[in-house]
Design a protein around this motif. Structure first.
Motif: not given
Length: 344
Positions: A202-222
């Protein structure tokens, strides 16, 4: 809040707000480094979906559901990154302009997600996401990645994760921090919570739309982090609006106030940006609209109540947004909460 700026969810660079998000930013980790998602296809995960484009970059087919201020900007940046993008919006007039950028405009949600490697939802609220995905999910290939970027309630994010599991989708709870300008520039911050072994895919999607990705563990934490960050942003927005309205009512030149705090601990770039929009009558087009800010404020208040916390400022702020909307400012930038200080 997705250098990085703060979504929903709201800052125009340069911004001081990204410095408040101190979660560790990590590159995608290897398989097994974290717990997997609950989806029944999690064990299969994704073996590097998509295809290699020019210069060896991985390109994907992405179905974008929701092309408002944020969704349209994200779709354009996905196209710029070389991905194949299909878009759908309930109001087709908001999706149609993306055809000129190279997107395929779909007539239905199912058409938009057919054969997609990744589905990106950026809709109004959790109810809209559930409804649209219910109509689209049958067309999404098993094992596809669902990037859920709509700001939703805590209850909704759990229900959406369950919906993904039932459909055999890999779910990423991935709200973004930022408003129109950083979204258009591809400078959002992505808060991404999902299975570690699908991060690389999924990283190519996040790199296309953002300058930074904050990785968290479980759905809901974000989503939890997004609501916390947004509560601070809303408080700043209302504080600036009330300070400006009081200064004007008392005959104090707002510039005198700004000079007073300049360079000190009370100075704030976001405050100056929002006051500038209000004083310069530049509240349209909105970076983040009043009516959407009210929705987010009520999600924050609900989250507080459900966890035994009274959020009086958030509750009062939601009412300010409601009054501003009633006065005809609902589509303007949320700095138009300024108008709620007056009866007319």
């Amino acid at each position: 809040m997705h250098g990085a700026t703060l979504s929903t969810g709201w800052f125009e660079p340069p911004s001081v707000v990204h410095r408040l998000v101190r979660a560790t930013v990590r590159r995608p980790q290897g398989e097994g480094s974290m717990r997997r998602s609950r989806g029944r296809h999690a064990e299969e995960s994704w073996q590097r979906p998509g295809r290699r484009g020019r210069m060896g970059r991985m390109t994907l087919t992405v179905g974008v559901l929701g092309t408002g201020i944020m969704g349209a900007a994200m779709a354009r940046n996905l196209l710029k990154a070389g991905h194949t993008v299909r878009v759908w919006n309930r109001s087709q007039d908001k999706a149609a302009p993306l055809a000129a950028d190279g997107a395929e405009v779909a007539a239905t949600p199912a058409d938009a997600v057919k054969d997609a490697d990744v589905v990106l939802t950026m809709l109004y609220d959790g109810g809209a996401v559930r409804e649209v995905m219910a109509s689209a999910a049958g067309a999404v290939p098993n094992g596809a990645i669902w990037v859920q970027s709509t700001t939703v309630s805590l209850e909704d994010v759990d229900r959406l994760a369950e919906q993904a599991e039932e459909r055999g989708l890999v779910f990423f709870d991935a709200p973004v921090l930022g408003t129109r300008q950083p979204a258009e520039a591809g400078q959002l911050t992505v808060l991404a919570a999902g299975p570690a072994d699908s991060r690389e895919a999924v990283t190519p999607v996040f790199e296309a739309v953002g300058a930074r990705t904050v990785w968290l563990d479980q759905p809901g934490e974000a989503t939890r982090l997004k609501l916390v960050a947004n509560s601070w942003v809303l408080a700043l927005t209302h504080a600036g609006a009330e300070t400006l309205s009081l200064a004007e009512a008392l005959g104090v030149d707002p510039d005198k106030f700004l000079q007073l705090i300049e360079g000190g601990p009370l100075d704030n770039g976001y405050l100056r940006t929002k006051l500038g929009l209000t004083r310069g009558d530049k509240l349209s087009p909105a970076s983040f609209a009043v009516n959407t800010a009210e929705k987010d404020a009520r999600l924050i208040a609900e989250a507080g109540r459900s966890h035994g916390v009274r959020l009086d400022l958030v509750e009062a702020g939601a009412e300010r947004f409601r009054r501003a909307t009633e006065q005809g400012h609902g589509d303007k930038d949320m700095a138009a909460t300024y108008y709620a200080s007056f009866d007319k």
